[in-house]
Structures are given as structure tokens and as C-alpha cells.
Design a protein around this motif. Structure first.
Motif, PDB file in Angstrom:
ATOM      1  N   LEU A 216     -64.948 -56.922 -44.139  1.00 19.86           N
ATOM      2  CA  LEU A 216     -65.716 -57.152 -45.634  1.00 19.86           C
ATOM      3  C   LEU A 216     -64.126 -58.161 -45.956  1.00 19.86           C
ATOM      4  O   LEU A 216     -62.873 -57.951 -45.701  1.00 19.86           O
ATOM      5  N   PRO A 217     -64.428 -59.221 -46.541  1.00 18.28           N
ATOM      6  CA  PRO A 217     -63.045 -60.798 -47.474  1.00 18.28           C
ATOM      7  C   PRO A 217     -62.629 -59.501 -48.185  1.00 18.28           C
ATOM      8  O   PRO A 217     -63.069 -58.438 -48.582  1.00 18.28           O
ATOM      9  N   ASP A 218     -61.242 -59.815 -48.278  1.00 22.88           N
ATOM     10  CA  ASP A 218     -60.397 -59.126 -48.574  1.00 22.88           C
ATOM     11  C   ASP A 218     -60.236 -58.721 -50.111  1.00 22.88           C
ATOM     12  O   ASP A 218     -61.052 -59.647 -50.605  1.00 22.88           O
ATOM     13  N   GLY A 219     -60.347 -57.974 -50.594  1.00 17.83           N
ATOM     14  CA  GLY A 219     -60.448 -57.589 -51.775  1.00 17.83           C
ATOM     15  C   GLY A 219     -61.617 -57.115 -52.752  1.00 17.83           C
ATOM     16  O   GLY A 219     -61.355 -56.382 -54.197  1.00 17.83           O
ATOM     17  N   VAL A 220     -62.762 -56.590 -51.199  1.00 22.93           N
ATOM     18  CA  VAL A 220     -63.848 -56.057 -52.382  1.00 22.93           C
ATOM     19  C   VAL A 220     -64.317 -54.877 -52.122  1.00 22.93           C
ATOM     20  O   VAL A 220     -64.817 -54.907 -53.028  1.00 22.93           O
ATOM     21  N   PHE A 221     -63.440 -54.442 -50.988  1.00 27.70           N
ATOM     22  CA  PHE A 221     -62.845 -52.381 -51.376  1.00 27.70           C
ATOM     23  C   PHE A 221     -61.863 -52.575 -51.195  1.00 27.70           C
ATOM     24  O   PHE A 221     -61.349 -52.733 -50.588  1.00 27.70           O
ATOM     25  N   ASN A 222     -61.931 -51.643 -52.612  1.00 26.62           N
ATOM     26  CA  ASN A 222     -60.200 -51.348 -52.610  1.00 26.62           C
ATOM     27  C   ASN A 222     -60.262 -49.568 -52.909  1.00 26.62           C
ATOM     28  O   ASN A 222     -61.314 -49.215 -53.283  1.00 26.62           O
ATOM     29  N   VAL A 223     -59.410 -49.254 -52.221  1.00 27.03           N
ATOM     30  CA  VAL A 223     -58.948 -47.362 -52.418  1.00 27.03           C
ATOM     31  C   VAL A 223     -58.097 -46.971 -52.811  1.00 27.03           C
ATOM     32  O   VAL A 223     -56.699 -47.707 -52.850  1.00 27.03           O
ATOM     33  N   VAL A 224     -57.779 -46.420 -54.645  1.00 20.32           N
ATOM     34  CA  VAL A 224     -56.107 -45.842 -55.325  1.00 20.32           C
ATOM     35  C   VAL A 224     -56.083 -44.576 -54.681  1.00 20.32           C
ATOM     36  O   VAL A 224     -56.639 -44.049 -55.774  1.00 20.32           O
ATOM     37  N   PRO A 225     -55.742 -43.167 -53.959  1.00 22.49           N
ATOM     38  CA  PRO A 225     -56.431 -42.120 -53.867  1.00 22.49           C
ATOM     39  C   PRO A 225     -54.677 -41.633 -55.207  1.00 22.49           C
ATOM     40  O   PRO A 225     -53.612 -42.455 -55.309  1.00 22.49           O
ATOM     41  N   GLY A 226     -55.449 -40.927 -56.190  1.00 23.92           N
ATOM     42  CA  GLY A 226     -53.893 -40.222 -56.913  1.00 23.92           C
ATOM     43  C   GLY A 226     -54.883 -39.188 -57.862  1.00 23.92           C
ATOM     44  O   GLY A 226     -56.021 -38.868 -57.390  1.00 23.92           O
ATOM     45  N   PHE A 227     -54.412 -38.950 -58.678  1.00 26.78           N
ATOM     46  CA  PHE A 227     -54.558 -38.179 -59.580  1.00 26.78           C
ATOM     47  C   PHE A 227     -55.737 -37.942 -61.318  1.00 26.78           C
ATOM     48  O   PHE A 227     -55.749 -39.643 -60.907  1.00 26.78           O
ATOM     49  N   GLY A 228     -56.727 -37.264 -61.456  1.00 27.15           N
ATOM     50  CA  GLY A 228     -57.988 -37.958 -62.636  1.00 27.15           C
ATOM     51  C   GLY A 228     -56.797 -38.566 -63.747  1.00 27.15           C
ATOM     52  O   GLY A 228     -57.316 -40.228 -63.942  1.00 27.15           O
ATOM     53  N   GLN A 229     -55.601 -38.017 -64.020  1.00 27.39           N
ATOM     54  CA  GLN A 229     -55.164 -38.771 -65.398  1.00 27.39           C
ATOM     55  C   GLN A 229     -54.421 -39.939 -65.009  1.00 27.39           C
ATOM     56  O   GLN A 229     -54.438 -40.646 -66.096  1.00 27.39           O
ATOM     57  N   GLU A 230     -53.973 -40.182 -64.175  1.00 29.01           N
ATOM     58  CA  GLU A 230     -52.808 -41.035 -63.171  1.00 29.01           C
ATOM     59  C   GLU A 230     -53.408 -41.930 -62.871  1.00 29.01           C
ATOM     60  O   GLU A 230     -52.986 -42.934 -62.736  1.00 29.01           O
ATOM     61  N   ALA A 231     -54.486 -42.132 -61.585  1.00 28.25           N
ATOM     62  CA  ALA A 231     -55.579 -43.052 -61.988  1.00 28.25           C
ATOM     63  C   ALA A 231     -57.045 -42.827 -62.274  1.00 28.25           C
ATOM     64  O   ALA A 231     -57.759 -44.370 -62.186  1.00 28.25           O
ATOM     65  N   GLY A 232     -57.261 -42.117 -62.602  1.00 29.68           N
ATOM     66  CA  GLY A 232     -58.848 -41.838 -62.718  1.00 29.68           C
ATOM     67  C   GLY A 232     -59.414 -42.530 -63.472  1.00 29.68           C
ATOM     68  O   GLY A 232     -59.606 -43.077 -63.985  1.00 29.68           O
ATOM     69  N   ALA A 233     -58.269 -41.508 -64.765  1.00 20.70           N
ATOM     70  CA  ALA A 233     -58.703 -42.374 -65.761  1.00 20.70           C
ATOM     71  C   ALA A 233     -58.352 -43.783 -66.344  1.00 20.70           C
ATOM     72  O   ALA A 233     -58.734 -44.799 -67.184  1.00 20.70           O
ATOM     73  N   PRO A 234     -58.059 -44.397 -66.278  1.00 19.43           N
ATOM     74  CA  PRO A 234     -57.033 -45.821 -65.852  1.00 19.43           C
ATOM     75  C   PRO A 234     -58.409 -46.773 -65.603  1.00 19.43           C
ATOM     76  O   PRO A 234     -58.167 -47.371 -65.568  1.00 19.43           O
ATOM     77  N   LEU A 235     -58.571 -46.216 -64.155  1.00 15.53           N
ATOM     78  CA  LEU A 235     -60.200 -47.067 -63.503  1.00 15.53           C
ATOM     79  C   LEU A 235     -61.317 -47.289 -64.733  1.00 15.53           C
ATOM     80  O   LEU A 235     -61.661 -48.126 -64.797  1.00 15.53           O
ATOM     81  N   THR A 236     -61.600 -45.774 -64.882  1.00 15.06           N
ATOM     82  CA  THR A 236     -62.746 -45.457 -66.026  1.00 15.06           C
ATOM     83  C   THR A 236     -62.378 -46.492 -67.293  1.00 15.06           C
ATOM     84  O   THR A 236     -63.489 -46.914 -67.795  1.00 15.06           O
ATOM     85  N   GLY A 237     -61.116 -46.548 -67.510  1.00 18.91           N
ATOM     86  CA  GLY A 237     -60.814 -47.101 -68.889  1.00 18.91           C
ATOM     87  C   GLY A 237     -60.572 -48.486 -69.347  1.00 18.91           C
ATOM     88  O   GLY A 237     -60.509 -49.604 -70.239  1.00 18.91           O
ATOM     89  N   HIS A 238     -61.188 -49.300 -67.758  1.00 14.04           N
ATOM     90  CA  HIS A 238     -60.078 -50.480 -67.417  1.00 14.04           C
ATOM     91  C   HIS A 238     -60.751 -51.236 -67.869  1.00 14.04           C
ATOM     92  O   HIS A 238     -61.650 -51.600 -67.948  1.00 14.04           O
ATOM     93  N   SER A 239     -60.243 -52.460 -69.084  1.00 14.38           N
ATOM     94  CA  SER A 239     -60.799 -53.664 -69.294  1.00 14.38           C
ATOM     95  C   SER A 239     -61.788 -54.378 -68.215  1.00 14.38           C
ATOM     96  O   SER A 239     -62.815 -54.892 -69.528  1.00 14.38           O
TER      97      SER A 239
END
Length: 508
Positions: A216-239
Motif C-alpha cells: 500500500l502507498p505510504d500513509g494510506v493505512f496508519n495505526v496508533v495504539p493507545g488509550f481512549g482519552q489519549e488517542a481515541g478521542a483526539p482521532l474521533t474529534g480531529h478536524s
């Protein structure tokens, strides 16, 4: 590596598997086509629930890492993936599928270690997850817009266009399968993805990302492990995230909706369940008991669609309970890496505490524990989070054990006297993810399927089986949107209508 690869004690098998897992990959965040530690340098352990020992450490990502992943995804979408043809995307995804199939054994070991699944079950689920990616890689070639014959003086047609960056958050119970349900259609539709896997089970997501390198081209699929408030919330609320897909419990789903609402970001939510299985008096009782027991014990009952409420006609209640208890007691509890094990531990200490608290609560509420519910040990270890499959009888539908999602191997049997009462009981919960019906009467089966408020209804057997092409999702607090089907591709695209005037008197 086959099941006989592990022939030692429980501790020896899991130590060996853990050491092997560490050699499979780097298991760091995957951003822009390469491995990265968390910017903060922090890590957290993922633990093996069979022996309650660490498997390995992974980066503890936070908002900074999420921002980097979203930026990489946006660049990949704008510069390459979003402009690729369906055929080009299909070819890349099918090549990735081939690589994943070459690594099924190691992915199964990771899945088994991370969640506590019997290894044979984990291998089946890995195959199933890859099947879903392959399905979307194939059908995306045939998708497109449509022509609208609405006027003689205009050519009106529609285009399906990807959103851009899709943020996906997945749970711990079926890590690879539920990841594939999201990234398969999202990538096939032309989006780039940032995935936040559950902190309890990030290993297969990180490994399949590594296995996408050079495919896959670089950047097409990215994975950021972490906890909900620290990584999940910034992702779902990202502009800069244009679409969010979340699977998890309903209360967290509320927070995801709130987070996405600030940017008017569309969401797909697959949430919890408290699914009924209605056993009518003409049913094949032995088959019904096998089906219910199989659903509530598979994956140690940690399934959102598990039929945790058996609604049984009073005339066949005793026969059903007898058969159900036999089925629940037939499981082989033990080392998930050993051949023949059919029942593993709960995923974590926290989940163990939750399930055992409901077992205590059921007795306090006045239900009778017909079998199971005791803490048990797998032979060779006393540190895993094992509990026997349990059956409550003499229960009422207003008890908490009948209303709240336990997410463990706990079945509650409730009786009914006629059809209307059965449907009333089936629908008398806040959830509506799935349901089952046992009857030999075809008309009754169709009538009940229509009257039960659930996104999926299985009749007689194969309860909980999801196959490529069949929509899966819930009513009520079980969520919104559908996964697994052809139409899911549309959930990861936006529709644009184009109007082109046609001259009615063309001159040459």
C-alpha cells in the motif's frame, strides 16, 4: 506453525509463543509507511490473559501521534490513493491480502495471545478477517455512480467520492475481524485510514500494518495504539478526519458521537447488545440449546451479538434448560495454545471483575444459578482470568442481568406463555443488535423476525454467523449504520450529483 507446535506446560507454551511474537515485527505505531515510537517515548504492556504475563510493550500514542498519522493519511489521499482508479486500489489490496494469507499462522498466534482465544478459533477468525478485505477489494471495481433520466435537456449523473481520511476505533474482542470490517471498505472506497485499536489487543493491527509495507502507498493505512482519552478521542474529534467508524460499548459510542459532532463528521457506530433467542414450543430443543450455548460461550461470551437472553416457552423450559446445562458443561477449559481447548479466559482482570460481579448480582436479584459461575484455573497456571460458563434460571426480564450487557459467558433463561409475551420480552431492552428464533413453523419464523427490533435475526441455527455481503448493525442503542455488506462501501463515500445541459437543437 500448527497446534502441535506447543507441547509443553501452560507456562512453557505461552512463554514460547510470547518470545515468537516478539520476533514477528517491531510493533510500534505505523505512520506514513514506517514504524514509529510514541513521540512521548511512553509505552504500555499488552498482557496474555491465560497466564497474566506481559507479551510485549507498544507505544502509548497521544494527540501528537494522532496528528502525525492524520497528516500522513491526508497526504497519501491527496497525492495518490484518492486519485487511484478502483482497479488500481483493488490490485493493491489483493496483493496485501496475499501477503496476509502468507502470514496467517503468526497472526493467529498474536490474536490468541492478545485476547485469550483458543488458537484454532483465532486462526479461523484471521482467515475470516482477510476474507472481508478481499471481498471489498473485489467489489470496489464494480461500484460507481448512476445516470438519472430526469430531464431531456440535461445529462444528470452521480459520482461516489471518498471522504478522505477515515478514523477507525476498534474493540478488543475480535481485533482482526472488526478491523477488517472497517478498513476493507474504507480503503477500497479510496480513503486513507487512521486506526486506533483497543489497548488490550493492538498486536494484529500493528502487524498487518507492517505487512502493508511496499504494497500500500505510504500513509494510506496508519495505526496508533493507545488509550481512549489519549488517542481515541483526539482521532474521533480531529478536524481533518472526514468520517468516523467506531465499535464498542454504547456509553463510549455516545462520547464518540459528541466528539464527531463538533465537526459535523458522519459516524458509523456498532455498539452493545442484549440479544434474545426465542425458543417456541415446536422448536428442535436440542438444536436450540446447542445454538444458545455456542453463542454465549464462543470467545468466552465476549461478543456484542451473543444471545445472552434465552426466552423459552414455558412448556419446553425444563427440557431446554437440561440440554443447555449439558452443553455449557461440555467445554474444555484450559490452555488456549493446546489442541482440544474450546474455552479460554476473559480478556483481562477488569473484565473478570465485571463478569463475576454480575454473577453475584444475579443471585442477589433472586435468579437461580443452574450451573457454572465459579472461578477456575487452567491446568498448570493459577494466574489466568477463567470463569465457568454460567446459566441463570428463574429470572425476570427486569433484572439487571437481563437488561445490561455482561460481556461474558452468562446466559439468562426467561420463560413466556404466548407469542405476544415473547415479542414483548424480546424488545424490552435498550439494545437491538441481534436476535434468534427457534421454530419449525416457517410462517412463525418470518412473523417473529419482522416483529423483533434487531438488526440481524437468525432462525434456528448458525446464530451470529456473519458472512461477506450480509449487512450487520443495530437498532436502538446498538448503533447506526451497517457493516459487512456491499452497501457499506457507500458509507465510506459521498454522493455528488452532476448536471450537464444538453442543447436541444445542436448545430454541426
Amino acid at each position: 506453525m500448527e497446534l502441535e507446535h506447543y507441547t509443553g506446560s501452560v507456562q512453557e507454551n505461552h512463554q514460547q509463543a510470547s518470545e515468537e511474537a516478539q520476533s514477528f515485527g517491531t510493533f510500534e505505531a505505523w505512520i506514513g509507511g514506517s514504524s514509529h515510537p510514541a513521540e512521548s517515548g511512553e509505552t504500555f504492556e499488552t498482557r496474555d490473559p491465560v497466564v497474566d504475563e506481559p507479551i510485549l510493550s507498544v507505544p502509548r500514542c497521544d494527540e501528537v501521534d494522532v496528528d502525525a498519522a492524520v497528516e500522513a493519511a491526508q497526504d497519501a489521499f491527496e497525492n495518490e490513493w484518492g486519485n487511484a482508479t478502483p482497479a488500481e486500489r483493488s490490485e493493491a489490496l489483493l496483493e496485501w491480502v496475499s501477503v496476509l494469507r502468507d502470514n496467517i499462522e503468526e497472526l493467529a498466534i498474536l490474536e490468541s495471545l492478545d485476547v485469550g482465544k483458543p488458537l484454532s478459533y483465532a486462526k479461523g477468525e484471521v482467515n475470516k478477517g482477510i476474507d472481508f478485505i478481499e471481498y471489498y477489494a473485489n467489489i470496489c471495481r464494480a461500484e460507481g455512480g448512476k445516470e438519472i433520466a430526469a430531464a431531456n435537456d440535461a445529462h444528470i449523473y452521480t459520482r461516489r467520492e471518498p471522504y478522505g481520511v477515515v478514523g477507525c476505533v476498534t474493540p478488543w474482542n475480535y481485533p482482526l475481524v472488526l478491523t477488517s470490517w472497517k478498513i476493507g471498505p474504507a480503503l477500497a472506497a479510496g480513503n486513507a485510514v487512521v486506526l486506533k485499536p483497543a489497548e488490550q489487543s493492538p498486536l494484529t493491527a500493528l502487524r498487518i500494518a507492517e505487512l502493508s509495507e511496499g504494497v500500500l502507498p505510504d500513509g494510506v493505512f496508519n495505526v496508533v495504539p493507545g488509550f481512549g482519552q489519549e488517542a481515541g478521542a483526539p482521532l474521533t474529534g480531529h478536524s481533518d478526519v472526514q468520517k468516523v467508524s467506531f465499535t464498542g460499548e454504547d456509553v463510549t459510542g455516545e462520547e464518540v458521537m459528541k466528539s464527531a459532532a463538533s465537526n459535523i463528521t458522519p459516524v458509523t457506530l456498532e455498539l452493545g447488545g442484549k440479544s434474545p433467542f426465542v425458543v417456541f414450543p415446536d422448536a428442535d430443543i436440542e438444536q436450540a440449546a446447542e445454538t444458545v450455548a455456542g453463542s454465549i460461550t464462543y470467545n468466552t461470551g465476549q461478543s456484542c451479538d451473543a444471545c445472552s437472553r434465552a426466552l423459552v416457552h414455558e412448556d419446553v423450559r425444563d427440557e431446554f434448560v437440561e440440554k443447555l446445562v449439558e452443553e455449557m458443561e461440555s467445554h474444555t477449559i484450559g490452555d488456549t495454545l493446546a489442541e482440544g481447548t474450546t474455552f479460554g479466559p476473559l480478556v483481562s482482570e477488569a473484565q473478570y471483575e465485571k463478569v463475576t460481579s454480575y454473577l453475584e448480582l444475579g443471585v442477589e436479584e433472586g435468579a437461580t444459578l443452574a450451573t457454572g459461575g465459579n472461578a477456575v484455573e487452567a491446568e498448570g497456571t493459577d494466574d489466568g482470568w477463567f470463569v465457568e460458563p454460567a446459566v441463570f434460571v428463574d429470572a425476570d426480564n427486569d433484572m439487571r442481568i437481563a437488561q445490561e450487557e455482561i460481556f461474558g459467558p452468562v446466559e439468562t433463561v426467561i420463560t413466556f406463555s404466548d407469542y405476544d409475551e415473547a415479542i414483548e420480552l424480546a424488545n424490552d431492552v435498550e439494545f437491538g443488535l441481534a436476535a434468534g428464533v427457534a421454530t419449525e413453523n416457517g410462517s412463525l419464523a418470518h412473523r417473529a423476525a419482522a416483529d423483533i427490533d434487531a438488526g440481524s435475526v437468525w432462525v434456528n441455527k448458525f446464530y451470529g454467523r456473519t458472512v461477506t455481503g450480509s449487512p450487520f448493525g443495530g437498532f436502538k442503542r446498538s448503533g447506526m449504520g451497517r457493516e459487512c455488506s456491499r452497501d457499506t462501501l457507500n458509507a465510506y463515500t459521498q454522493e455528488k450529483t452532476v448536471h450537464v445541459p444538453i442543447d436541444q437543437d445542436p448545430t454541426l
